[in-house]
Design a protein around this motif. Structure first.
Motif, PDB file in Angstrom:
ATOM      1  N   THR A  24       0.835  -1.208   0.000  1.00  0.00           N
ATOM      2  CA  THR A  24       0.000   0.000   0.000  1.00  0.00           C
ATOM      3  C   THR A  24       0.871   1.260   0.000  1.00  0.00           C
ATOM      4  O   THR A  24       0.580   2.230  -0.707  1.00  0.00           O
ATOM      5  N   ASP A  66      -4.746  -2.753  -5.309  1.00  0.00           N
ATOM      6  CA  ASP A  66      -4.173  -3.098  -4.005  1.00  0.00           C
ATOM      7  C   ASP A  66      -5.119  -4.073  -3.311  1.00  0.00           C
ATOM      8  O   ASP A  66      -6.337  -3.864  -3.296  1.00  0.00           O
ATOM      9  N   GLY A  69      -5.533  -5.570   2.274  1.00  0.00           N
ATOM     10  CA  GLY A  69      -5.599  -6.327   3.524  1.00  0.00           C
ATOM     11  C   GLY A  69      -6.129  -7.741   3.415  1.00  0.00           C
ATOM     12  O   GLY A  69      -5.928  -8.540   4.318  1.00  0.00           O
ATOM     13  N   GLU A  71      -5.095 -10.130   1.723  1.00  0.00           N
ATOM     14  CA  GLU A  71      -4.022 -11.131   1.620  1.00  0.00           C
ATOM     15  C   GLU A  71      -3.734 -11.775   2.972  1.00  0.00           C
ATOM     16  O   GLU A  71      -3.243 -12.897   3.043  1.00  0.00           O
TER      17      GLU A  71
HETATM   18 MG    MG Z   1      -1.927  -2.918   2.261  1.00  0.00          MG
END
Ligand code: MG
Ligand code: GDP
Length: 176
Positions: A24, A66, A69, A71
């Motif tokens: 990020t 992106d 989160g 992941e």
């Molecule tokens: Mg991130």
């Protein structure tokens, strides 16, 4: 007459890799030129940011996805990978585990992408030189073994951040 199109090619780019490696922050540094150390952002939906650049004489619009989160839970939706032309696999040069997990991220690309995208491996956080656990050589060798491009970068200092996206875009344009 007709309006000139804003770009010649739009390319979907993904950032993947373990939570905490700096995906990020790399995007925010590249697109908005900011670095906020305390930024915490975990959302369910992927975040998409656009950035225009010129590669030689071509206008490229990157759409940068992106995981935001997801992941952390290995809960990335298949649509995240769909039609990606470029993938940035990120690890943290101060964290061996994130480097060890790179292979499983490459497998995610193989399983989920219909057409093989251009892939670049990026070792992030080079500014933390004293805490480094993964050498440049190790990164380069892993990239070579899996036919990926390779670069080390720092979202904090901005080292190589533009080059990562530029070289990936260059390769995508060569790779119709
Ligand atoms: Mg991130
Ligand atoms: P993500 O989970 O992969 O998206 O990682 P984040 O972008 O949220 O970053 C995780 C943590 O690493 C944050 O505390 C950031 O401040 C820090 N971070 C990200 N990039 C760098 C970098 O290049 N250098 C340093 N020193 N810290 C970084």
């Amino acid at each position: 007459g007709p309006a000139t199109p804003a770009y010649d090619i739009a390319a979907k780019i993904l950032l993947i890799g373990e939570a905490g490696v700096g995906k990020t922050h790399l995007i925010l540094r590249y697109v908005d030129n900011i670095f906020e150390p305390q930024l915490v952002k975990v959302t369910v939906q992927p975040d998409v940011k656009s950035k225009d650049l010129t590669v030689h004489d071509k206008k490229v619009r990157l759409r940068i996805w992106d995981t935001a989160g997801s992941e952390r839970f290995r809960a990335i939706n298949r649509s995240f990978f769909r039609n990606a032309l470029g993938v940035i696999v990120v690890y943290d040069v101060t964290d061996k585990n994130t480097f060890a997990k790179v292979k499983s991220w490459i497998e995610e690309v193989d399983v989920n992408c219909d057409k093989q995208p251009v892939v670049i491996l990026v070792g992030n956080k080079t500014d933390l030189a004293e805490q480094r656990k993964v050498s440049t050589q190790e990164g380069r060798e892993l990239a070579k073994r899996h036919k990926m491009m390779f670069m080390e970068a720092s979202a904090k200092t901005r080292e190589n951040v533009n080059d990562v996206f530029f070289e990936l875009s260059e390769k995508i344009l060569e790779n119709p």
